[in-house]
Design a protein around this motif. Sequence first.
Motif, PDB file in Angstrom:
ATOM      1  N   ALA A   1      -8.061  -3.240  -6.294  1.00  0.00           N
ATOM      2  CA  ALA A   1      -7.304  -2.818  -5.286  1.00  0.00           C
ATOM      3  C   ALA A   1      -7.544  -3.847  -3.937  1.00  0.00           C
ATOM      4  N   SER A   2      -8.894  -4.390  -4.107  1.00  0.00           N
ATOM      5  CA  SER A   2      -8.997  -5.596  -2.834  1.00  0.00           C
ATOM      6  C   SER A   2      -8.217  -6.546  -3.169  1.00  0.00           C
TER       7      SER A   2
ATOM      8  N   PRO B   1     -11.781  -0.262  -7.208  1.00  0.00           N
ATOM      9  CA  PRO B   1     -11.800  -0.860  -5.814  1.00  0.00           C
ATOM     10  C   PRO B   1     -11.663  -2.452  -5.956  1.00  0.00           C
TER      11      PRO B   1
ATOM     12  N   SER C   1      -5.308   7.712   1.189  1.00  0.00           N
ATOM     13  CA  SER C   1      -6.051   6.715   1.061  1.00  0.00           C
ATOM     14  C   SER C   1      -5.142   5.385   0.331  1.00  0.00           C
ATOM     15  N   GLU C   2      -5.953   4.250   0.388  1.00  0.00           N
ATOM     16  CA  GLU C   2      -5.113   3.182   0.069  1.00  0.00           C
ATOM     17  C   GLU C   2      -4.892   3.226  -1.679  1.00  0.00           C
ATOM     18  N   TYR C   3      -3.749   2.986  -1.909  1.00  0.00           N
ATOM     19  CA  TYR C   3      -3.184   2.975  -3.018  1.00  0.00           C
ATOM     20  C   TYR C   3      -2.293   1.847  -3.375  1.00  0.00           C
TER      21      TYR C   3
ATOM     22  N   ASP D   1       0.907  -1.117  -0.143  1.00  0.00           N
ATOM     23  CA  ASP D   1      -0.002  -0.168   0.040  1.00  0.00           C
ATOM     24  C   ASP D   1       0.976   1.128   0.319  1.00  0.00           C
TER      25      ASP D   1
ATOM     26  N   GLY E   1      -6.275   2.017  -6.838  1.00  0.00           N
ATOM     27  CA  GLY E   1      -6.888   2.612  -5.671  1.00  0.00           C
ATOM     28  C   GLY E   1      -8.484   2.746  -5.649  1.00  0.00           C
ATOM     29  N   GLN E   2      -8.789   3.805  -5.085  1.00  0.00           N
ATOM     30  CA  GLN E   2     -10.370   3.981  -5.100  1.00  0.00           C
ATOM     31  C   GLN E   2     -11.186   4.018  -6.107  1.00  0.00           C
ATOM     32  N   TYR E   3     -10.701   4.307  -7.382  1.00  0.00           N
ATOM     33  CA  TYR E   3     -11.388   4.001  -8.806  1.00  0.00           C
ATOM     34  C   TYR E   3     -11.232   2.642  -9.328  1.00  0.00           C
TER      35      TYR E   3
END
Length: 197
Positions: free
Chosen positions: A91-92, A88, A64-66, A59, A84-86
């Motif tokens: 990222a997960s 999801p 925020s998480e990236y 990370d 990242g957030q876009y």
Amino acid sequence: MSSVPTREVARRVFAREFNDATYTFKESDDDRAPVYALLPTGQRANRIFIVGTLTETQDVGEDSEYWQGRIVGPNGGTFFTYAGQYQPDAASMLRELEPPAYVAVVGKPRTYETDDGEVNVSVRPESITEVDESTRDRWVIETAERTIDRIKHYQEAEADEYVEMAREEYDLPVENYKRAAIEALESLEAESEATAD
């Protein structure tokens, strides 16, 4: 004729060629026009499809998480992917997967210029899926075939705009990519011989 945009074909490419694809362009001035990376073998790529071993995740986000993932191909070439957030789902996957794991990634090529003027190429993933070894092996064989086809086209094409563009933008011998394809196939052979012993 419908005006529904079709998704671009995800090009199969080895890390050696992908990391050399530092030139990007758009075909129109429209803000939403796709951005293409120009592969040194003379094909444009708006999306790519890669399979390799996820060896490391981290990370690297500040607020925020990236997530950064390092994916290594059969001949040691490395792809970096960032989600990242876009992205999801991707990222997960990077958060949850335990390296080493074989993964298939479909994503968009992204270039980034460093402070010292180097251009780094990475993948912004649309999807990351854990796969098995036979899926990885099939990807290697098909990617080697596609790479060699592109090189052949590059060497024989007379009036192909992307080949012309690649010849202008890159001073790179396409033989390098043929060698990468052959090394990848040889590494598969070596692996299967090692397992057979």
